[in-house]
Write an enzyme that holds these catalytic residues in place. Structure first.
Site, PDB file in Angstrom:
ATOM      1  NE  ARG A 225      10.798  -3.483   3.770  1.00  0.00           N
ATOM      2  CZ  ARG A 225       9.753  -2.711   4.033  1.00  0.00           C
ATOM      3  NH1 ARG A 225       9.021  -2.226   3.058  1.00  0.00           N
ATOM      4  NH2 ARG A 225       9.437  -2.437   5.284  1.00  0.00           N
TER       5      ARG A 225
ATOM      6  NE  ARG B 253      -0.252   0.889  11.639  1.00  0.00           N
ATOM      7  CZ  ARG B 253       1.034   0.779  11.842  1.00  0.00           C
ATOM      8  NH1 ARG B 253       1.506   0.819  13.070  1.00  0.00           N
ATOM      9  NH2 ARG B 253       1.836   0.625  10.842  1.00  0.00           N
TER      10      ARG B 253
ATOM     11  CE  LYS C  15      -1.179  -0.633   4.820  1.00  0.00           C
ATOM     12  NZ  LYS C  15      -0.283   0.358   5.464  1.00  0.00           N
TER      13      LYS C  15
ATOM     14  NE  ARG D  47       5.506  -3.717  11.009  1.00  0.00           N
ATOM     15  CZ  ARG D  47       6.064  -3.377   9.840  1.00  0.00           C
ATOM     16  NH1 ARG D  47       7.144  -3.976   9.422  1.00  0.00           N
ATOM     17  NH2 ARG D  47       5.513  -2.446   9.092  1.00  0.00           N
TER      18      ARG D  47
ATOM     19  NE  ARG E 199      12.547  -0.309   8.368  1.00  0.00           N
ATOM     20  CZ  ARG E 199      11.528   0.120   7.641  1.00  0.00           C
ATOM     21  NH1 ARG E 199      11.711   1.066   6.745  1.00  0.00           N
ATOM     22  NH2 ARG E 199      10.336  -0.409   7.770  1.00  0.00           N
TER      23      ARG E 199
END
Ligand SMILES: [Zn+2]
Length: 226
Positions: free
Chosen positions: A130, A91, A16, A174, A163
């Site tokens: 990532r 959220r 997104k 998460r 990260r």
């Protein structure tokens, strides 16, 4: 012309962010990504940044009052007069209620909520792969966008690292947080007939086409109501 007030919804890593940036260019509306705003605050070591970092490092959500104040200020600014795109906020249902309150105080309302969806497995694959450069934050992916030399940024030669919030245990946390606190928003917006579902598992260009079609329909409906 009617204003276009949009919310992007979806699990972390659903793409997104990419769609938000494309939309921003397309629609020429300000794009407010809570994650970017908070990371900038952390980097600049502002008061917001120091508070937020404690929560983010644990994979927890930053408390509502901190986020709501930050976002309300931007939504109420001159640059957002014709509309805005929110990503990463709201959220939780209480945040969505706070946003509704703030908007109605300003005589405005949401035009639509785009849900860009992806499975937990897809999220783990995308985020877990990532690699971010320490110098400038350039992002690569071991599978989807590998650097020419492993562990080294193509653009500035600095080291590539995982990260903190891309570590597998933090991604799992998460996702857990997303399912528990954010997923109820799907229902919340569906009941208000604002929700539009988009499959985020497709390649980015296809997702973008789907987003454009969805927004075209949304605008037609909105104009028909005026
Ligand atoms: Zn770099």
């Amino acid at each position: 012309m009617a204003e276009l007030n949009l919310v992007l919804l979806g699990p972390p890593g659903s793409g997104k962010g990419t769609q938000g940036e494309r939309l921003q260019e397309d629609l020429r509306l300000p794009y407010y990504a809570t994650g970017d705003i908070l990371r900038a605050a952390v980097r600049d070591e502002t008061e917001l940044g120091r508070t937020a970092k404690e929560y983010m490092d644990r994979g927890d959500l930053v408390p509502d009052e901190v986020i709501v104040a930050t976002i309300a200020e931007r939504v109420d600014s001159a640059e957002a007069a014709d509309g805005f795109i929110l990503d990463g906020f709201p959220r939780t249902v209480p945040q969505a209620e706070a946003l509704d309150d703030k908007l109605s105080e300003l005589g405005r309302s949401l035009s639509g909520v785009l849900l860009i969806d992806a499975s937990d497995e897809e999220v783990q694959r995308r985020l877990g792969g990532r690699r971010t450069c320490v110098e400038n934050g350039h992002v690569f992916h071991v599978e989807l966008n590998p650097p020419r030399q492993e562990g080294v940024c193509d653009l500035d030669g600095s080291e590539l690292i995982v990260r903190d919030d891309d570590k597998p245990e933090v991604i799992a946390k998460r996702l857990e947080t997303y399912h528990a606190k954010t997923e109820p928003l799907i229902d919340y917006y569906d009941r208000r007939s604002l929700l539009r579902r988009i499959d985020g598992a497709a390649p980015p260009d296809e997702v973008e086409d789907e987003v454009r079609r969805t927004l075209a329909t949304l605008k037609m409906e909105q104009d028909a109501e005026l």
